[in-house]
Design an enzyme around this catalytic site. Structure first.
Site, PDB file in Angstrom:
ATOM      1  N   THR A  18       0.803  -1.219   0.000  1.00 17.27           N
ATOM      2  CA  THR A  18       0.000   0.000   0.000  1.00 17.27           C
ATOM      3  C   THR A  18       0.840   1.276   0.000  1.00 17.27           C
ATOM      4  OG1 THR A  18      -0.190  -0.106   2.411  1.00 17.27           O
ATOM      5  CG2 THR A  18      -1.967  -1.098   1.114  1.00 17.27           C
ATOM      6  N   ARG A  46       0.560  -4.034   6.983  1.00 13.80           N
ATOM      7  CA  ARG A  46       0.154  -4.198   8.381  1.00 13.80           C
ATOM      8  C   ARG A  46      -1.332  -3.933   8.567  1.00 13.80           C
ATOM      9  NH1 ARG A  46       3.855  -0.324  11.667  1.00 13.80           N
ATOM     10  NH2 ARG A  46       3.899   0.745   9.671  1.00 13.80           N
ATOM     11  N   ASP A  65       1.880  -8.580  10.788  1.00 11.83           N
ATOM     12  CA  ASP A  65       2.961  -7.823  11.417  1.00 11.83           C
ATOM     13  C   ASP A  65       4.251  -8.591  11.200  1.00 11.83           C
ATOM     14  OD1 ASP A  65       4.704  -6.380  12.955  1.00 11.83           O
ATOM     15  OD2 ASP A  65       3.706  -6.763  14.870  1.00 11.83           O
ATOM     16  N   LYS A 133      20.436   6.954   0.989  1.00 13.51           N
ATOM     17  CA  LYS A 133      21.137   7.010   2.273  1.00 13.51           C
ATOM     18  C   LYS A 133      22.290   6.000   2.283  1.00 13.51           C
ATOM     19  CE  LYS A 133      17.620   6.562   5.140  1.00 13.51           C
ATOM     20  NZ  LYS A 133      16.467   6.605   4.215  1.00 13.51           N
ATOM     21  N   TYR A 168      20.234  -0.239   5.481  1.00 15.92           N
ATOM     22  CA  TYR A 168      20.340  -0.678   4.087  1.00 15.92           C
ATOM     23  C   TYR A 168      21.447  -1.724   3.930  1.00 15.92           C
ATOM     24  CZ  TYR A 168      17.492   3.373   2.642  1.00 15.92           C
ATOM     25  OH  TYR A 168      16.498   4.295   2.464  1.00 15.92           O
TER      26      TYR A 168
END
Length: 377
Positions: A18, A46, A65, A133, A168
Site C-alpha cells: 500500500t 500491516r 505484522d 542514504k 540498508y
C-alpha cells in the site's frame, strides 16, 4: 488470462503493497507488456487495504505484522509454497539507526524464513528497495547529525560503504546470505514520487498538503529550503519507473545479485519544481529570498492539523490526519543539503534497463492521481 500455478508460473509477494512503491508495483505487474507475465500477485501490509486501493490488483491480500515471527509464519503458510519472487518495498523508520537495523532486519528475515521453510519452496529471487542514504549515511539519526560525511555525487553503485550504521547495508547482507539458492537485486531510489496515503517520507504528498493549506488559508507558498537546493540539481524516482526496474531485474539473468540506482534519469532544481507546483495548485510563485528573515516552516505547519481536518471534511476526502501522511521534518533535511543530490544511471543503462521519466511532467500526473484517489482536493 493468468497462468495456473505451475513450475514456471511467476508469483509475486509485494511486502508493503500500500506504499508508494508497492502500489505502483501492483499496477505494473498487471500490465500486458510486463516482463515475466502473467503474474499472480499477493500483497502484504500491516493494515487492511485502504478504499483507494483497487482490490483487483491483487489475487490475495494478507494483513500481518512482519515483526512478529509467529504471525508472519502463520499468515504466509497458505501461500508460501507458491511464491517465486519477493518484492521488498517495506521499511520502518525510527530516529536511532541501530533500532532501524534491528527492526528492518527482523521483518525481512521473518518473511524470508517463512517462505524458505516451506517444502518445497519455489522462492528464487528477492528485489530489495533501499535508497540514497546508502551514499549519505543515516541522515535522520539525530545522534549523528553534523558528523556524517557523504560520498561525492553523482552517486555510483561501486562507491564503498560509509563507516556508519545503516539498515540498508544490513538488509543487503541478509539477502546475500541466501545465495546461491535465492538471487537478489538491490534498487537504490532517490526521493520516491508516487501516490499513496500509507508511505513514510512521502515528499509529494507533504508538498501537496502544504500547498493546499496555503491556498485554503491565503498564505504565501514559500520555499522552506536553502539557497543551495533552490539553485542546484536534485533527482527523484518516479514510482512507475522504480517498479519497471525492479521487475526487469527480477527476470533478467544479467541483473541478478546486482545493485542499481533507480532515478528518473534527469535532474531538476527546486526552483523549477516549485514553479510546477505553483501551477498545479494555483498558488502564486514566491521567489526564494536569501536575505529575508528565516522562514520557520516547521513551526508554521506544526499547528495546521485542524486546518487539514477542515479541508478533508469540506472536500469529502479520504479521511487522514496530517501528521500521518506528511514528513515535514524529513523533507526539511533534504531541502537543506549543501551538495547536489544526484545519482548516476549508467550501470542500469549499460545492463539493459533504459527506463526514464520526465520529472517535471510526472509531478502534475501524480498530483492528479492523488486527487482521483480523494487523498487531496
Amino acid at each position: 488470462m493468468k497462468k495456473e500455478n505451475s513450475s514456471d508460473a511467476s508469483v509475486a509477494l509485494i511486502v508493503g503493497i500500500t506504499g508508494l512503491a508497492g502500489f505502483s508495483l501492483a499496477e505494473a505487474l498487471q500490465k500486458p507488456t510486463t516482463p515475466g507475465r502473467p503474474w499472480k500477485v499477493y500483497g502484504i501490509a500491516r493494515r487492511p487495504l485502504p478504499i483507494w486501493f483497487p482490490a483487483f490488483l491483487v489475487d490475495g491480500f494478507i494483513s500481518l505484522d512482519a515483526l512478529d515471527c509467529a504471525d508472519t509464519a502463520n499468515k504466509l503458510s497458505p501461500v508460501a509454497h507458491e511464491i517465486t519472487h519477493v518484492f521488498w518495498v517495506s521499511m520502518q523508520h525510527h530516529g536511532n539507526e541501530e533500532v532501524n537495523i534491528s527492526m528492518n532486519s527482523t521483518m525481512l528475515a521473518n518473511v524470508l524464513n517463512a517462505l524458505k521453510s516451506t517444502a518445497p519452496s519455489r522462492l528464487r529471487h528477492v528485489t530489495l528497495l533501499t535508497g540514497t542514504k546508502h551514499y549519505m549515511g543515516p541522515i535522520f539519526d539525530p545522534s549523528l547529525r553534523g558528523q556524517l560525511v557523504h560520498q561525492e555525487p553523482p552517486f555510483k553503485e561501486d562507491l564503498g560503504r560509509l563507516p556508519y550504521p545503516n539498515f540498508y547495508y544490513a538488509l543487503e547482507d541478509l539477502v546475500a546470505s541466501y545465495l546461491p539458492s535465492i538471487t537478489h537485486s538491490v534498487h537504490r531510489s532517490s526521493i520516491i514520487i508516487g501516490a499513496s496515503s500509507r508511505s513514510l517520507n512521502n515528499t509529494l504528498l507533504t508538498l501537496s498538503v502544504y500547498a493546499t493549506i496555503c491556498r485554503y488559508q491565503g498564505l504565501p507558498f514559500r520555499y522552506p529550503g536553502n539557497k543551495y537546493t533552490w539553485e542546484h540539481f536534485c533527482d527523484v524516482s518516479d514510482a512507475r519507473m522504480l517498479a519497471e526496474q525492479q521487475i526487469w531485474a527480477a527476470v533478467t539473468e544479467g541483473a541478478k545479485n546486482q545493485a542499481f540506482n533507480c532515478t528518473n534519469g534527469d535532474v531538476f532544481t527546486w526552483k523549477s519544481l516549485w514553479g510546477v507546483l505553483c501551477e498545479v495548485f494555483d498558488v502564486e510563485f514566491v521567489a526564494f529570498e536569501e536575505n529575508e528573515e528565516k522562514f520557520d516552516w516547521l513551526g508554521m505547519i506544526k499547528g495546521k492539523g485542524k486546518v487539514w481536518d477542515e479541508i478533508v471534511e469540506k472536500f469529502g476526502l479520504f479521511e487522514t490526519k496530517m501528521e500521518d501522511i506528511t514528513c515535514f521534518e524529513a523533507l526539511n533535511v533534504g531541502l537543506h543539503f549543501g551538495f547536489q543530490h544526484v545519482c548516476s544511471m549508467n550501470k542500469s543503462r549499460e545492463s539493459g534497463f533504459l527506463g526514464f521519466a520526465d520529472t517535471l511532467k510526472s509531478i502534475p500526473m501524480w498530483v492528479g492521481r492523488l486527487r482521483d484517489m480523494k487523498i487531496i482536493p
